[in-house]
Design a protein around this motif. Structure first.
Motif, PDB file in Angstrom:
ATOM      1  N   ALA A 173     -17.676  11.850  19.263  1.00 12.99           N
ATOM      2  CA  ALA A 173     -16.620  10.861  19.062  1.00 12.99           C
ATOM      3  C   ALA A 173     -17.097   9.484  19.473  1.00 12.99           C
ATOM      4  O   ALA A 173     -18.192   9.290  20.001  1.00 12.99           O
ATOM      5  N   ILE A 174     -16.200   8.535  19.219  1.00 12.66           N
ATOM      6  CA  ILE A 174     -16.406   7.148  19.608  1.00 12.66           C
ATOM      7  C   ILE A 174     -15.114   6.656  20.229  1.00 12.66           C
ATOM      8  O   ILE A 174     -14.017   7.060  19.822  1.00 12.66           O
ATOM      9  N   SER A 175     -15.230   5.817  21.242  1.00 11.62           N
ATOM     10  CA  SER A 175     -14.041   5.314  21.924  1.00 11.62           C
ATOM     11  C   SER A 175     -13.237   4.399  21.020  1.00 11.62           C
ATOM     12  O   SER A 175     -13.775   3.628  20.240  1.00 11.62           O
ATOM     13  N   ARG A 176     -11.908   4.482  21.156  1.00 14.70           N
ATOM     14  CA  ARG A 176     -11.022   3.604  20.391  1.00 14.70           C
ATOM     15  C   ARG A 176      -9.986   2.941  21.294  1.00 14.70           C
ATOM     16  O   ARG A 176      -8.901   2.619  20.853  1.00 14.70           O
ATOM     17  N   ASN A 177     -10.286   2.768  22.579  1.00  8.36           N
ATOM     18  CA  ASN A 177      -9.328   2.072  23.433  1.00  8.36           C
ATOM     19  C   ASN A 177     -10.040   0.990  24.227  1.00  8.36           C
ATOM     20  O   ASN A 177     -11.253   0.842  24.174  1.00  8.36           O
ATOM     21  N   THR A 178      -9.256   0.216  24.982  1.00  7.98           N
ATOM     22  CA  THR A 178      -9.786  -0.955  25.653  1.00  7.98           C
ATOM     23  C   THR A 178     -10.848  -0.604  26.677  1.00  7.98           C
ATOM     24  O   THR A 178     -11.905  -1.215  26.745  1.00  7.98           O
ATOM     25  N   ASN A 179     -10.558   0.402  27.497  1.00  9.57           N
ATOM     26  CA  ASN A 179     -11.486   0.756  28.560  1.00  9.57           C
ATOM     27  C   ASN A 179     -12.619   1.648  28.090  1.00  9.57           C
ATOM     28  O   ASN A 179     -13.637   1.760  28.742  1.00  9.57           O
ATOM     29  N   GLY A 180     -12.417   2.291  26.966  1.00 10.14           N
ATOM     30  CA  GLY A 180     -13.434   3.188  26.464  1.00 10.14           C
ATOM     31  C   GLY A 180     -13.428   4.518  27.196  1.00 10.14           C
ATOM     32  O   GLY A 180     -12.810   4.681  28.226  1.00 10.14           O
ATOM     33  N   PHE A 181     -14.121   5.491  26.672  1.00  5.98           N
ATOM     34  CA  PHE A 181     -14.233   6.777  27.340  1.00  5.98           C
ATOM     35  C   PHE A 181     -15.546   7.416  26.966  1.00  5.98           C
ATOM     36  O   PHE A 181     -16.102   7.171  25.901  1.00  5.98           O
ATOM     37  N   ALA A 182     -16.046   8.222  27.871  1.00  3.51           N
ATOM     38  CA  ALA A 182     -17.224   9.009  27.566  1.00  3.51           C
ATOM     39  C   ALA A 182     -16.834  10.413  27.140  1.00  3.51           C
ATOM     40  O   ALA A 182     -17.610  11.109  26.500  1.00  3.51           O
ATOM     41  N   GLY A 183     -15.622  10.816  27.509  1.00  2.00           N
ATOM     42  CA  GLY A 183     -15.121  12.124  27.114  1.00  2.00           C
ATOM     43  C   GLY A 183     -13.622  12.174  27.286  1.00  2.00           C
ATOM     44  O   GLY A 183     -13.040  11.421  28.077  1.00  2.00           O
ATOM     45  N   ARG A 184     -13.009  13.061  26.534  1.00  2.00           N
ATOM     46  CA  ARG A 184     -11.548  13.185  26.617  1.00  2.00           C
ATOM     47  C   ARG A 184     -11.172  14.599  26.193  1.00  2.00           C
ATOM     48  O   ARG A 184     -11.626  15.100  25.164  1.00  2.00           O
ATOM     49  N   TYR A 185     -10.324  15.239  27.023  1.00  2.00           N
ATOM     50  CA  TYR A 185      -9.915  16.616  26.757  1.00  2.00           C
ATOM     51  C   TYR A 185      -8.429  16.661  26.433  1.00  2.00           C
ATOM     52  O   TYR A 185      -7.610  16.076  27.134  1.00  2.00           O
ATOM     53  N   ASN A 186      -8.094  17.352  25.357  1.00  2.00           N
ATOM     54  CA  ASN A 186      -6.703  17.549  24.960  1.00  2.00           C
ATOM     55  C   ASN A 186      -6.376  19.027  25.130  1.00  2.00           C
ATOM     56  O   ASN A 186      -6.740  19.854  24.295  1.00  2.00           O
ATOM     57  N   PRO A 187      -5.689  19.392  26.232  1.00  2.00           N
ATOM     58  CA  PRO A 187      -5.438  20.817  26.484  1.00  2.00           C
ATOM     59  C   PRO A 187      -4.501  21.447  25.466  1.00  2.00           C
ATOM     60  O   PRO A 187      -4.569  22.650  25.226  1.00  2.00           O
ATOM     61  N   GLN A 188      -3.604  20.644  24.860  1.00  2.00           N
ATOM     62  CA  GLN A 188      -2.682  21.211  23.876  1.00  2.00           C
ATOM     63  C   GLN A 188      -3.417  21.732  22.647  1.00  2.00           C
ATOM     64  O   GLN A 188      -3.090  22.787  22.102  1.00  2.00           O
ATOM     65  N   SER A 189      -4.415  20.985  22.203  1.00  2.00           N
ATOM     66  CA  SER A 189      -5.164  21.395  21.019  1.00  2.00           C
ATOM     67  C   SER A 189      -6.431  22.173  21.363  1.00  2.00           C
ATOM     68  O   SER A 189      -7.086  22.721  20.473  1.00  2.00           O
ATOM     69  N   GLY A 190      -6.788  22.207  22.644  1.00  2.00           N
ATOM     70  CA  GLY A 190      -8.020  22.890  23.031  1.00  2.00           C
ATOM     71  C   GLY A 190      -9.260  22.202  22.494  1.00  2.00           C
ATOM     72  O   GLY A 190     -10.217  22.869  22.101  1.00  2.00           O
ATOM     73  N   GLN A 191      -9.255  20.853  22.503  1.00  2.00           N
ATOM     74  CA  GLN A 191     -10.374  20.101  21.948  1.00  2.00           C
ATOM     75  C   GLN A 191     -10.880  19.086  22.964  1.00  2.00           C
ATOM     76  O   GLN A 191     -10.097  18.437  23.665  1.00  2.00           O
ATOM     77  N   ILE A 192     -12.190  18.960  23.004  1.00  2.00           N
ATOM     78  CA  ILE A 192     -12.843  17.943  23.827  1.00  2.00           C
ATOM     79  C   ILE A 192     -13.564  16.971  22.903  1.00  2.00           C
ATOM     80  O   ILE A 192     -14.315  17.389  22.021  1.00  2.00           O
ATOM     81  N   GLU A 193     -13.306  15.683  23.103  1.00  2.00           N
ATOM     82  CA  GLU A 193     -14.071  14.645  22.416  1.00  2.00           C
ATOM     83  C   GLU A 193     -15.102  14.106  23.399  1.00  2.00           C
ATOM     84  O   GLU A 193     -14.736  13.702  24.506  1.00  2.00           O
ATOM     85  N   ILE A 194     -16.342  14.121  22.998  1.00  2.00           N
ATOM     86  CA  ILE A 194     -17.417  13.615  23.844  1.00  2.00           C
ATOM     87  C   ILE A 194     -18.134  12.505  23.090  1.00  2.00           C
ATOM     88  O   ILE A 194     -18.584  12.705  21.958  1.00  2.00           O
ATOM     89  N   ALA A 195     -18.210  11.350  23.710  1.00  2.00           N
ATOM     90  CA  ALA A 195     -18.816  10.196  23.063  1.00  2.00           C
ATOM     91  C   ALA A 195     -20.287  10.458  22.761  1.00  2.00           C
ATOM     92  O   ALA A 195     -20.970  11.196  23.472  1.00  2.00           O
ATOM     93  N   TYR A 196     -20.743   9.844  21.716  1.00  2.00           N
ATOM     94  CA  TYR A 196     -22.128  10.036  21.284  1.00  2.00           C
ATOM     95  C   TYR A 196     -23.125   9.616  22.353  1.00  2.00           C
ATOM     96  O   TYR A 196     -24.243  10.101  22.411  1.00  2.00           O
TER      97      TYR A 196
END
Length: 683
Positions: free
Chosen positions: A295-318
């Protein structure tokens, strides 16, 4: 590395280059008639300026950004009778790692070569081909490529079909306004730009996206960072990772042009997830395949990773670091269903990520360090808001503070102690479990927040963490709660121990669990009073030789509460008093009259029934039986006397009756004999 850190890095590169550009001579001055030797270098303020219109065209298929710079070079000097001023070369700094330099000019054959390469810029020397005389201007067309260098996923320049990341510069002479920057992306890209001099993008009929700066006031101060991705089909692979004897499916979704990311993330997760599961001590919590997407960050602070427990998905920045990847993997457990507060979830995910890195042999992995500068910015962890609420500096400080606190807790609790805490939460086992042989497990439905976590840590590990909560967690308004909690925790076990087999009711422990200490204090007061009553009843019953019923214990531990216990105590004391009065009425050495009074009655048995009824909790029957026994004993003398009188009267009546019968029979015999004599005489 977070996205904001990436921007800062790019920004520093731009600033460094601009500083170098200001110190680089744009041309040379040669006195008329002087030999063409190596002349001294002088600054652009000697009369030479350049303005440049730069156009950046993103070409994902060739993994490059093609840059075309239209340069207008002007010699502002005027010849004199003794000197002729001309320029035959210029120096221009462009982005580091650039290649394929070409230059052209109408009516001349200029050349370009690399004069110097550094990690922050590439210095080009442009030879004009023919001299640029005083008062003259000439146009040049410079082209070069910003190519994807490959290598580390955290590199600042990446150009591919799925992701584009690079920095655009302005070119020209220091302090000389003019020139422009245009950046063009092909259709389908979602672009994020960090650069204030650019206006809103335009999109043509073909979908081409164009950013344009317009005329630049100071081109050497222009810098824009571009990060863009083009959504498309992922390249998906499925891993089967053994975790606690179970094969867990992990789906890795990577951009088609970034197989290195998929390989790296797959390798880390395959090794780290089993290590995390063993260290945390809980089963794998997801009942469907875990999806991990690039993934790529789409917010002001940015992220290196983000977990959504409802969908069981982890986005990890390139560009995510090993620490960030393992941190997100730990979120499979610390997903908000184990701990309620953000700081606890993030802090322990970071702590376990570092432990997992060590367990699988990853070297040089570090977390969010709480530097002195960040320590000055941190706020109480309970004041840390949701993602996007705090500014970037506060976010960095709180991430670091959360890891620091988790580390301190882990050192004090130990890995085994923490595993016990997590198992308790997983099983729904709250703090303050009841004490006693008859006690049963009490479960709670709520996920523990900072209060419940502190209670469980102390209950399960036996260590005190109040100082850590005071220093790191609570806001000023919450500090008094810790003092009230300490007082309640000191009093509760004393009352519970005194209660012994009488288990304190759940309402007391629930008040402690939710930190309602005023209510808990009132309840403990009621419990202490009820226990005083219990002891009074027990002493009275023992003195009377009675066995206390279970009614008070049931009332004490059940829903009826302490007031009902005390009311029951009063009733039992009255029952015991009735029993003792009856027992006191028992004659020690009954005389004949009393024995006659007790004839055909057994008050001792009645009193035994009263004792049995009391032990069974039937106070009404017990009191009635005791009263009946008492009446029998107290009335025995009178009843005996009455019985003796009655017996005497009966005996007298009987004697009289016998005498009357005898007399009647005697009289009848006399009369009979007389009749017989008369009859004999008549014959």
């Amino acid at each position: 590395m977070r996205r904001a850190a990436l921007r800062r890095r790019l920004g520093l590169v731009g600033i460094a280059v601009l500083a170098v550009v200001g110190a680089i001579p744009a041309a040379v001055i040669v006195p008329v008639g002087a030999p063409l030797a190596a002349p001294p270098a002088v600054a652009a303020s000697s009369g030479f300026t350049m303005t440049a219109d730069a156009r950046y065209v993103v070409d994902p298929a060739k993994r490059r950004v093609h840059v075309g710079v239209d340069i207008s070079a002007t010699n502002h000097r005027s010849d004199t009778k003794t000197h002729r001023y001309f320029f035959d070369r210029a120096f221009l700094a462009v982005q580091p790692g650039t290649t394929a330099f070409k230059v052209s000019s109408h009516g001349a054959k200029p050349t370009v070569r690399v004069a110097r390469r550094t990690s922050t810029y590439t210095l080009l020397q442009i030879d004009f081909g023919t001299q640029l005389g005083a008062g003259a201007s000439r146009g040049f067309r410079l082209t070069f490529d910003i190519a994807d260098p490959g290598g580390s996923p955290t590199r600042t320049t990446r150009i591919g079909t799925s992701l584009v990341s690079f920095g655009a510069w302005g070119f020209g002479s220091a302090g000389n306004p003019g020139g422009s920057v245009t950046v063009q992306f092909p259709a389908g890209f979602s672009v994020e730009v960090d650069g204030s001099a650019l206006g809103k993008p335009t999109t043509d009929a073909a979908g081409t996206i164009t950013y344009a700066s317009g005329r630049l006031a100071d081109p050497l101060r222009f810098f824009a960072s571009f990060v863009a991705d083009r959504p498309g089909a992922y390249s998906e692979t499925t891993l089967q990772v053994p975790i606690n004897g179970r094969s867990v499916a992990i789906k890795i979704r990577a951009w088609p042009d970034d197989p290195a990311w998929a390989k790296r993330v797959s390798g880390l997760l395959t090794r780290a997830l089993p290590a995390l599961a063993a260290d945390i001590g809980l089963p794998w919590p997801i009942d469907r395949p875990l999806i991990v997407s690039e993934a790529i960050s789409r917010n002001t602070n940015g992220f290196a990773g983000r977990y959504n427990p409802q969908s069981g998905q982890i986005e990890i920045a390139y560009y995510a670091s090993t620490f960030a990847i393992l941190h997100e993997a730990a979120h499979a457990w610390f997903d908000g269903s184990l701990l309620a507060d953000r700081w606890a979830t993030e802090g322990f995910a970071s702590w376990y990520a570092l432990r997992a890195a060590s367990a699988i042999g990853e070297k040089g992995v570090t977390g969010d360090a709480l530097t002195p500068a960040l320590d000055k910015l941190r706020i109480p962890l309970n004041a840390w808001g949701a993602p996007g609420v705090s500014d970037k500096a506060t976010e960095d400080a709180e991430f670091a503070a959360a890891l620091k606190l988790a580390t301190l807790v882990g050192e004090r609790a130990g890995a085994d102690g923490l595993r016990d805490v997590w198992r308790s939460i997983h099983e729904g086992r709250g703090a303050y479990q009841p004490i006693g042989t008859q006690a049963s497990l009490e479960t709670v439905a709520a996920v523990p927040d900072w209060r419940g976590l502190l209670d469980l840590l102390q209950d399960r590990t036996g260590a005190d963490y109040t100082d850590l909560w005071t220093s790191w967690v609570v806001r000023p308004a919450e500090a008094s709660l810790l003092a009230a909690r300490s007082a309640a925790r000191e009093r509760y076990p004393a009352v519970a121990q005194r209660a012994g087999d009488w288990t304190l009711p759940r309402v007391v422990r629930d008040a402690l669990r939710v930190w309602q200490f005023d209510q808990a204090s009132e309840l403990l007061d009621g419990a202490s009073t009820a226990l005083d009553d219990r002891d009074t009843v027990a002493a009275a019953a023992t003195a009377a030789g009675l066995t206390t019923p279970t009614t008070m214990a049931i009332d004490f531990s059940g829903q009826r509460g302490f007031a009902a216990t005390s009311a029951e105590a009063e009733a039992e004391l009255a029952t015991i008093a009735a029993y003792r009065r009856a027992d006191a009425a028992r004659p020690a050495d009954p005389g004949p009259i009393v024995r006659v009074g007790l004839w055909n009655s057994d008050p001792a048995m009645v009193l035994t029934d009263a004792a049995r009824d009391y032990a069974a909790g039937d106070l009404t029957n017990s009191v009635q039986a005791a009263a009946f026994a008492e009446r029998i004993w107290t009335s025995a003398d009178e009843i005996g006397r009455n019985r003796i009188v009655a017996v005497g009267a009966i005996l007298a009546a009987l004697v009289l009756a016998i005498w009357l019968v005898i007399r009647w029979r005697r009289d009848r015999g006399v009369r009979r004999r007389r009749r017989m004599l008369q009859a004999h005489r008549g014959q």
